[in-house]
Design a protein around this motif. Sequence first.
Motif, PDB file in Angstrom:
ATOM      1  N   ASN A  40     -29.173 -86.190   7.895  1.00 45.27           N
ATOM      2  CA  ASN A  40     -29.403 -87.533   7.356  1.00 45.27           C
ATOM      3  C   ASN A  40     -29.047 -88.650   8.328  1.00 45.27           C
ATOM      4  O   ASN A  40     -29.063 -89.821   7.956  1.00 45.27           O
ATOM      5  N   SER A  44     -25.266 -86.859  -7.952  1.00 41.13           N
ATOM      6  CA  SER A  44     -25.581 -87.891  -6.964  1.00 41.13           C
ATOM      7  C   SER A  44     -27.085 -88.071  -6.864  1.00 41.13           C
ATOM      8  O   SER A  44     -27.821 -87.126  -6.594  1.00 41.13           O
ATOM      9  N   CYS A  57     -19.185 -93.278  -6.335  1.00 47.75           N
ATOM     10  CA  CYS A  57     -19.468 -92.522  -5.112  1.00 47.75           C
ATOM     11  C   CYS A  57     -18.194 -91.894  -4.551  1.00 47.75           C
ATOM     12  O   CYS A  57     -18.246 -90.906  -3.820  1.00 47.75           O
ATOM     13  N   CYS A  99     -16.985 -88.121  -4.319  1.00 48.80           N
ATOM     14  CA  CYS A  99     -17.355 -87.207  -3.231  1.00 48.80           C
ATOM     15  C   CYS A  99     -17.179 -87.804  -1.841  1.00 48.80           C
ATOM     16  O   CYS A  99     -17.035 -87.079  -0.865  1.00 48.80           O
ATOM     17  N   HIS A 100     -17.252 -89.139  -1.724  1.00 47.97           N
ATOM     18  CA  HIS A 100     -17.327 -89.739  -0.393  1.00 47.97           C
ATOM     19  C   HIS A 100     -16.042 -90.435   0.068  1.00 47.97           C
ATOM     20  O   HIS A 100     -16.057 -91.114   1.083  1.00 47.97           O
ATOM     21  N   TYR A 142     -19.280 -79.699   3.890  1.00 45.39           N
ATOM     22  CA  TYR A 142     -19.480 -80.803   4.844  1.00 45.39           C
ATOM     23  C   TYR A 142     -18.160 -81.149   5.516  1.00 45.39           C
ATOM     24  O   TYR A 142     -17.181 -81.472   4.837  1.00 45.39           O
ATOM     25  N   THR A 167     -28.474 -98.575   0.401  1.00 52.30           N
ATOM     26  CA  THR A 167     -27.650 -97.764  -0.507  1.00 52.30           C
ATOM     27  C   THR A 167     -26.231 -98.302  -0.416  1.00 52.30           C
ATOM     28  O   THR A 167     -25.627 -98.290   0.647  1.00 52.30           O
ATOM     29  N   VAL A 168     -25.729 -98.799  -1.542  1.00 57.80           N
ATOM     30  CA  VAL A 168     -24.430 -99.480  -1.531  1.00 57.80           C
ATOM     31  C   VAL A 168     -23.400 -98.620  -2.257  1.00 57.80           C
ATOM     32  O   VAL A 168     -23.681 -98.032  -3.304  1.00 57.80           O
ATOM     33  N   SER A 187     -32.669 -86.103  -1.895  1.00 59.21           N
ATOM     34  CA  SER A 187     -32.907 -85.264  -0.722  1.00 59.21           C
ATOM     35  C   SER A 187     -33.486 -83.909  -1.140  1.00 59.21           C
ATOM     36  O   SER A 187     -34.312 -83.340  -0.430  1.00 59.21           O
ATOM     37  N   TYR A 200     -15.766 -93.817   2.589  1.00 58.54           N
ATOM     38  CA  TYR A 200     -16.518 -94.948   2.015  1.00 58.54           C
ATOM     39  C   TYR A 200     -15.556 -95.993   1.462  1.00 58.54           C
ATOM     40  O   TYR A 200     -14.515 -95.657   0.899  1.00 58.54           O
ATOM     41  N   ILE A 204     -18.070 -79.754  -1.958  1.00 54.72           N
ATOM     42  CA  ILE A 204     -18.396 -80.728  -0.915  1.00 54.72           C
ATOM     43  C   ILE A 204     -17.484 -80.514   0.293  1.00 54.72           C
ATOM     44  O   ILE A 204     -17.940 -80.446   1.436  1.00 54.72           O
ATOM     45  N   THR A 246     -28.559 -89.599  -4.588  1.00 57.06           N
ATOM     46  CA  THR A 246     -28.934 -89.397  -3.183  1.00 57.06           C
ATOM     47  C   THR A 246     -29.187 -87.925  -2.895  1.00 57.06           C
ATOM     48  O   THR A 246     -30.160 -87.566  -2.232  1.00 57.06           O
ATOM     49  N   VAL A 247     -28.284 -87.092  -3.409  1.00 60.79           N
ATOM     50  CA  VAL A 247     -28.467 -85.653  -3.194  1.00 60.79           C
ATOM     51  C   VAL A 247     -29.739 -85.192  -3.910  1.00 60.79           C
ATOM     52  O   VAL A 247     -30.549 -84.446  -3.352  1.00 60.79           O
ATOM     53  N   PRO A 278     -22.914 -89.644   7.863  1.00 58.27           N
ATOM     54  CA  PRO A 278     -23.467 -88.756   6.838  1.00 58.27           C
ATOM     55  C   PRO A 278     -22.624 -87.501   6.601  1.00 58.27           C
ATOM     56  O   PRO A 278     -21.963 -87.007   7.514  1.00 58.27           O
ATOM     57  N   LEU A 279     -22.673 -87.017   5.380  1.00 58.34           N
ATOM     58  CA  LEU A 279     -22.138 -85.682   5.106  1.00 58.34           C
ATOM     59  C   LEU A 279     -22.995 -84.662   5.829  1.00 58.34           C
ATOM     60  O   LEU A 279     -22.502 -83.779   6.527  1.00 58.34           O
ATOM     61  N   ASN A 280     -24.290 -84.828   5.646  1.00 63.75           N
ATOM     62  CA  ASN A 280     -25.255 -83.891   6.227  1.00 63.75           C
ATOM     63  C   ASN A 280     -25.874 -84.515   7.482  1.00 63.75           C
ATOM     64  O   ASN A 280     -26.522 -85.556   7.399  1.00 63.75           O
TER      65      ASN A 280
HETATM   66  C1  HEC Z   1     -21.102 -85.344  -6.572  1.00 68.40           C
HETATM   67  C2  HEC Z   1     -20.887 -85.757  -5.230  1.00 68.40           C
HETATM   68  C3  HEC Z   1     -21.528 -87.010  -4.742  1.00 68.40           C
HETATM   69  C4  HEC Z   1     -21.505 -88.260  -5.286  1.00 68.40           C
HETATM   70  C5  HEC Z   1     -20.829 -88.703  -6.588  1.00 68.40           C
HETATM   71  C6  HEC Z   1     -22.240 -89.102  -4.401  1.00 68.40           C
HETATM   72  N1  HEC Z   1     -22.695 -88.399  -3.325  1.00 68.40           N
HETATM   73 FE1  HEC Z   1     -23.643 -89.130  -1.751  1.00 68.40          FE
HETATM   74  N2  HEC Z   1     -23.944 -87.256  -1.082  1.00 68.40           N
HETATM   75  C7  HEC Z   1     -23.389 -86.126  -1.598  1.00 68.40           C
HETATM   76  C8  HEC Z   1     -23.852 -84.984  -0.850  1.00 68.40           C
HETATM   77  C9  HEC Z   1     -23.494 -83.540  -1.145  1.00 68.40           C
HETATM   78  C10 HEC Z   1     -24.687 -85.476   0.157  1.00 68.40           C
HETATM   79  C11 HEC Z   1     -25.402 -84.666   1.221  1.00 68.40           C
HETATM   80  C12 HEC Z   1     -26.815 -84.353   0.763  1.00 68.40           C
HETATM   81  C13 HEC Z   1     -27.569 -83.536   1.788  1.00 68.40           C
HETATM   82  O1  HEC Z   1     -27.104 -82.457   2.140  1.00 68.40           O
HETATM   83  O2  HEC Z   1     -28.637 -84.027   2.192  1.00 68.40           O
HETATM   84  C14 HEC Z   1     -24.718 -86.909  -0.018  1.00 68.40           C
HETATM   85  C15 HEC Z   1     -25.420 -87.756   0.799  1.00 68.40           C
HETATM   86  C16 HEC Z   1     -25.371 -89.107   0.721  1.00 68.40           C
HETATM   87  C17 HEC Z   1     -26.032 -89.991   1.652  1.00 68.40           C
HETATM   88  C18 HEC Z   1     -26.928 -89.579   2.804  1.00 68.40           C
HETATM   89  C19 HEC Z   1     -26.138 -89.408   4.048  1.00 68.40           C
HETATM   90  C20 HEC Z   1     -25.220 -88.247   4.016  1.00 68.40           C
HETATM   91  O3  HEC Z   1     -24.055 -88.502   3.750  1.00 68.40           O
HETATM   92  O4  HEC Z   1     -25.684 -87.108   4.202  1.00 68.40           O
HETATM   93  C21 HEC Z   1     -25.729 -91.259   1.253  1.00 68.40           C
HETATM   94  C22 HEC Z   1     -26.138 -92.548   1.936  1.00 68.40           C
HETATM   95  C23 HEC Z   1     -24.938 -91.145   0.069  1.00 68.40           C
HETATM   96  N3  HEC Z   1     -24.745 -89.838  -0.229  1.00 68.40           N
HETATM   97  C24 HEC Z   1     -24.478 -92.228  -0.623  1.00 68.40           C
HETATM   98  C25 HEC Z   1     -23.895 -92.112  -1.863  1.00 68.40           C
HETATM   99  C26 HEC Z   1     -23.616 -93.237  -2.712  1.00 68.40           C
HETATM  100  C27 HEC Z   1     -23.924 -94.693  -2.344  1.00 68.40           C
HETATM  101  C28 HEC Z   1     -23.081 -92.750  -3.846  1.00 68.40           C
HETATM  102  C29 HEC Z   1     -22.672 -93.516  -5.075  1.00 68.40           C
HETATM  103  C30 HEC Z   1     -23.655 -94.386  -5.659  1.00 68.40           C
HETATM  104  C31 HEC Z   1     -22.995 -91.306  -3.676  1.00 68.40           C
HETATM  105  N4  HEC Z   1     -23.510 -90.954  -2.476  1.00 68.40           N
HETATM  106  C32 HEC Z   1     -22.439 -90.450  -4.612  1.00 68.40           C
HETATM  107  C33 HEC Z   1     -22.561 -86.062  -2.677  1.00 68.40           C
HETATM  108  C34 HEC Z   1     -22.301 -87.105  -3.506  1.00 68.40           C
END
Ligand code: HEC
Length: 291
Positions: A113, A80, A159, A162-163, A177, A153-154, A86, A184, A173, A82-83, A108-110
């Motif tokens: 955020n 990710s 996504c 995980c979401h 979380y 962030t779309v 961060s 999503y 995950i 995004t991860v 948010p997961l976290n």
């Molecule tokens: C492999 C797993 C995974 C995928 C695939 C993934 N994410 Fe996440 N995402 C996470 C995790 C884990 C966090 C928490 C990060 C942290 O602890 O700051 C997160 C955090 C986020 C956040 C910040 C808010 C929050 O939830 O803490 C956003 C916005 C987000 N993701 C959007 C997306 C989008 C849009 C996509 C696809 C383009 C995506 N993610 C794909 C695992 C994933």
Amino acid sequence: MEKSYSIRTRFNLVLLLVYLASLLITLSIVYVYTKQEMYAQANQKLTLMVDMVSSMRKYITEDVRPALLEQKVMHAPAISSTVATSHVAGHFKKLQPDYYIKTASDNPLNKANLPEPVEQTFLDDFRLDREKKLIIREGSLHGQDYLLSSHPTVSKADCMICHSTPDAAPEAIRSKYTSGGFGYKLDEVVGVSVVGVPLENIKAAVLTRSLAIAAILTAIFTIMMVLVNMTVRKQILQPLDDITAAAQAISKGNLDTPLTVIRNDEIGKLTHAIELMRRSFVKVLERMNRK
Ligand code: HEC
């Protein structure tokens, strides 16, 4: 009759007015110019940071993620962007504590955020206008002023790994979380990527520059005041006093002391005119005495 100010007071009043006017004009120019300069600098840094963050995101999504997904490796910081952001933000903050990088979401997961008020306004604006891809805005975060740049962030199909739901998410995950970050739906603004550069030094810079310029202007005008006062006293006031004394003496009938004209200016002409007047009196008196 007109209010009577002495010549010296008039000169000083004019100088004082010029001093205050130049102070006002210069300080306003300094204020505007410094602010512009600082904003331009902040903007430049902001563009650099934003481009760096987006390059880092691309590195994850284009160079790393496909290979890992093929091997079914579910390591979030490598899959990710995004991860990854961060994580990078965490390291970057240790080196550059004044700068700000965050991906905020109201689901948010976290919990760290969760959006700050200004980040919530970005989210709202991007949701209202889905065509909008960038907002640059001044904002205050944790009591500090930043110039902030924000991208939406779309959510995409990727996504959902995980979401989508906790059950569908990878074990790492699901276990870490629990409070949010799931549910999503495709093609929604789920978060905002925010980058900020500090603005607070603008006020300090304006103040330092203004003080320096005020000090220089004050010094210049003080020297000018002293010089003008000395010149006015020596070139105008003292000669005028002498001429007044001479004229008074003449009016009292003392016609024996000639006035010496030593200057070829207005004061000289006045002295000469009074000297001519004295000579005329002397002649008139001589004529009258002869009769
Ligand atoms: C492999 C797993 C995974 C995928 C695939 C993934 N994410 Fe996440 N995402 C996470 C995790 C884990 C966090 C928490 C990060 C942290 O602890 O700051 C997160 C955090 C986020 C956040 C910040 C808010 C929050 O939830 O803490 C956003 C916005 C987000 N993701 C959007 C997306 C989008 C849009 C996509 C696809 C383009 C995506 N993610 C794909 C695992 C994933």
